[in-house]
Enzyme design. Structure first.
Site, PDB file in Angstrom:
ATOM      1  N   HIS A 119      61.118  40.318 -63.881  1.00  0.00           N
ATOM      2  CA  HIS A 119      60.949  41.529 -64.709  1.00  0.00           C
ATOM      3  C   HIS A 119      59.491  41.785 -65.042  1.00  0.00           C
ATOM      4  O   HIS A 119      59.155  42.776 -65.687  1.00  0.00           O
ATOM      5  CB  HIS A 119      61.771  41.428 -65.983  1.00  0.00           C
ATOM      6  N   GLY A 120      58.622  40.866 -64.643  1.00  0.00           N
ATOM      7  CA  GLY A 120      57.195  41.039 -64.943  1.00  0.00           C
ATOM      8  C   GLY A 120      56.445  39.917 -64.268  1.00  0.00           C
ATOM      9  O   GLY A 120      56.958  39.277 -63.340  1.00  0.00           O
ATOM     10  N   HIS A 155      58.039  50.924 -71.172  1.00  0.00           N
ATOM     11  CA  HIS A 155      58.716  49.635 -71.369  1.00  0.00           C
ATOM     12  C   HIS A 155      59.144  49.514 -72.830  1.00  0.00           C
ATOM     13  O   HIS A 155      58.298  49.415 -73.722  1.00  0.00           O
ATOM     14  CB  HIS A 155      57.760  48.484 -70.999  1.00  0.00           C
ATOM     15  N   ASP A 190      66.334  41.850 -77.916  1.00  0.00           N
ATOM     16  CA  ASP A 190      66.093  43.226 -77.510  1.00  0.00           C
ATOM     17  C   ASP A 190      67.044  43.597 -76.382  1.00  0.00           C
ATOM     18  O   ASP A 190      66.673  43.639 -75.209  1.00  0.00           O
ATOM     19  CB  ASP A 190      64.640  43.380 -77.081  1.00  0.00           C
ATOM     20  N   PHE A 216      55.096  48.824 -73.939  1.00  0.00           N
ATOM     21  CA  PHE A 216      53.932  49.650 -73.611  1.00  0.00           C
ATOM     22  C   PHE A 216      54.330  50.933 -72.887  1.00  0.00           C
ATOM     23  O   PHE A 216      55.438  51.041 -72.360  1.00  0.00           O
ATOM     24  CB  PHE A 216      52.942  48.862 -72.734  1.00  0.00           C
ATOM     25  N   GLY A 267      52.705  43.948 -64.033  1.00  0.00           N
ATOM     26  CA  GLY A 267      51.865  42.781 -64.300  1.00  0.00           C
ATOM     27  C   GLY A 267      51.274  42.926 -65.690  1.00  0.00           C
ATOM     28  O   GLY A 267      51.883  43.545 -66.574  1.00  0.00           O
ATOM     29  N   GLY A 292      55.045  37.389 -66.195  1.00  0.00           N
ATOM     30  CA  GLY A 292      55.318  36.190 -66.997  1.00  0.00           C
ATOM     31  C   GLY A 292      54.095  35.616 -67.674  1.00  0.00           C
ATOM     32  O   GLY A 292      53.017  35.526 -67.085  1.00  0.00           O
TER      33      GLY A 292
END
Lengths: 141, 469
Positions: free
Chosen positions: B392-393, B233, B94, B203, B368, B395
């Site tokens: 990036h998040g 996202h 992606d 999302f 999160g 995880g």
């Protein structure tokens, strides 16, 4: 012949087992169907022929899944089985796959279980045991 | 030494020492809790990345790192532009998957529309997955413009506002893209999906701003406690996936021909300055521009929905758009390098964005799970140690298979509803496999990056509505 899903943190792994190369592809198409929509039975099936060529069985599996994901994305046909299939060596020692695949058309209201972005080469290695062939494929979802 | 054999560099930074084929050590950013739950497969992948030719200094695993393919997700590595390599496995399928934050100006206490209605309206009007169409169907000449100019083309076509482009990383357009490098198949996949969310962990989330830690930034950007904000996202959809597939096939053939052994064939690579390396870079940038355009179109649709529902009481503005699956040419310690970030965000404090007439380091959005919301960070100079990267998040902790067995869609949605979070999902597994407990705690990510001196917090936000692709 069988397939089984294995644990992977981010994506979906499937282990294919068969005593023939062709069987691995048949199992792979069923596993892909289960990833896309689960185990539900399909009534109306469409057929389409595919031809692929690669230098190894592992890479042919990668190309096979890539082709099915491409067909899913563009025509909204999801794989649900294999009608006929052959995997043979051509003159250049490459492997040639010819298959008549079964698909079904997904509508805008059909709920998918997962959307597959593509297969990966992570840990993709064919193992030959006394009884059969085994290969693990990881799919990015 | 940790139980996994990592050497402590500092409280939140660990080193995987050089061994075997590794050209450089690996570095892992993790607090105690993250380290205790770290999957050993992340270290194997870090080792594989460290074994790539010409890698600079070390391979890095961010605090959200988890087992992926090729690079770990949350993996960073840099290679010299002169004689270094590029690997699609360090970018992912992606291409330019990323996240953007929109502010609305609406105080949550004054919301005239119920969160369920707002979430349902977005769910019904933003195409989500396979066969659900797209916001925009470009013709042949338009798709070329999308691939060349990204969000800029969409904004200039009347589907954007003043700050939309300026507040995207790289101005919403990667320079050096070449639409001619995009295959007919990739165009075919992408043309029917431009302006659609996609599935997996993609999302749209409606949040309410909670605590503000950096008042100066918040005031300048016009962000206030209780304000309704929206996260989007998504990435390059089938177009990016097709490009990655095709280039993996090309590089695999080359690897086979040259008889190069790789521990992980997903890390097939080519030299940056080779003909193939340059072609892949041009294709990757074009796919990146498609992703910017995709997020811009969804922004336009969300903005239209807010205007329709809230009339003049809202003003939907882009705060920032960050990429987290891309390779970028950057200057690091005076050297020109190609930084691969797979599930990691660029975080360079010298890249400034204008908010209310003042310049601030480009912020980093770190979401999160769907139960925890997000944190907005401001990168610090110490990010030089991570090749200017942040997570990036939060995880994943748990596999999809385990999550599918442990959580049921209805129960997860019910539990979230009790906390005031309304979820609408497209795929059945979009909820169970993405349940809040599947992810690491966002507080652990915050603790790791702030204590490691990589970033400071700007604000936190709590979720109210979530649309899963």
């Amino acid at each position: 012949m069988s397939y089984e899903f294995f644990d992977h943190t981010a994506d979906i792994g499937v282990e294919l087992v068969s005593d023939t190369f062709e069987g691995l592809f048949k199992e792979f198409s069923l596993a892909l169907k289960e990833i896309f929509i689960g185990k539900k039975k399909i009534q109306t099936k469409l057929c389409r022929r595919i031809h692929l060529e690669s230098f190894s069985l592992e890479n042919l599996l990668f190309d096979f899944a890539s082709e099915l994901v491409y067909i899913a994305d563009t025509d909204h046909f999801l794989p649900c089985g294999v009608k006929t299939i052959s995997v043979i060596k051509n003159g250049n020692e490459d492997l040639l796959l010819q298959a008549e695949m079964e698909f079904f058309k997904i509508g805008p209201d059909d709920k998918l279980k997962h959307y597959i972005k593509g297969p990966t080469l992570e840990g993709l290695l064919l193992k030959k045991t006394r009884k059969n062939y085994r290969v693990r494929v990881l799919l990015d979802v | 030494m940790s139980d996994l054999g990592l050497k402590a560099i500092s409280e939140n930074l660990w080193e995987l020492e050089k061994k075997g084929d590794m050209k450089v050590p690996g570095r892992v950013y993790a607090n105690k809790s993250i380290l205790e739950n770290l999957d050993h497969n992340v270290l194997l992948q870090l080792e594989n990345v460290s074994s790539l030719p010409k890698i600079i200094l070390y391979s890095v695993a961010m605090p959200d790192a988890h087992w992926g393919y090729g690079f770990p997700i949350g993996g960073v590595a840099a290679f010299p532009m002169g004689d270094g390599i590029i690997s699609p496995g360090g970018i992912g399928f992606d291409i330019n998957c990323g996240i953007r934050l929109l502010k609305t100006g609406i105080p949550s206490k004054d919301m005239s529309v119920k969160i369920q209605n707002l979430t349902d309206t977005i769910f019904q009007n933003v195409p989500l997955g396979l066969g659900q169409g797209a916001i925009y169907r470009p013709d042949k000449s338009e798709i070329k413009k999308v691939l060349l100019r990204g969000a800029r083309f969409i904004a200039e076509s009347g589907m954007g506002e003043e700050n939309d482009v300026a507040r995207c990383e790289s101005g919403g357009c990667f320079q050096g893209a070449d639409p001619e490098e995009i295959s007919k198949r990739a165009v075919e996949r992408g043309s029917s999906q431009l302006g659609s969310l996609g599935a997996g962990n993609h999302f749209i989330e409606i949040d309410s701003i909670g605590e503000i830690h950096d008042q100066q930034f918040a005031s300048s950007a016009g962000l206030f406690p209780g304000e309704i904000v929206v996260l989007i996202h998504s990435g390059s959809r089938g177009l990016g996936h097709q490009i990655t597939t095709e280039w993996i096939q090309v590089l695999e053939k080359e690897r086979h021909k040259k008889n190069i052994f790789l521990k992980d064939r997903q890390l097939s690579y080519t030299e940056i300055n080779s003909e193939k390396g340059q072609r892949y870079l041009r294709a990757m940038r074009a796919a990146g521009n498609f992703a910017f355009a995709n997020r811009q179109l969804m922004t336009h649709r969300v903005r239209t929905i807010f205007k329709k529902l809230f009339k003049d009481s809202c003003n939907v503005e882009l705060v920032f758009d960050c990429s987290h699956n891309i390779a970028m040419e950057e200057v690091w310690r005076g050297r020109k390098v190609l930084v691969h970030r797979k599930g990691a965000t660029r975080a360079n404090p010298t890249c400034k964005i204008n908010y209310g007439g003042k310049l601030f380091p480009a912020p980093v959005i770190v979401p999160g799970s769907m139960g925890t919301g997000f944190t907005l960070f401001s990168p610090k100079e110490k990010c030089e140690d991570t090749f200017f990267s942040l997570p990036h998040g939060s995880g994943r902790l748990m596999s999809r298979k385990q999550a599918g067995k442990k959580f049921r869609e209805k129960e997860v949605k019910k539990e979230l509803m009790k906390k005031g979070i309304y979820v609408k999902n497209n795929t059945c597994e979009g909820v169970s496999e993405e349940a809040p407990d599947v992810y690491k705690g966002l507080e652990d990510i915050e603790e790791t990056v702030t204590k490691a001196g990589l970033a400071s917090k700007i604000l936190n936000a709590k979720p109210m509505g979530n649309i899963k692709g």
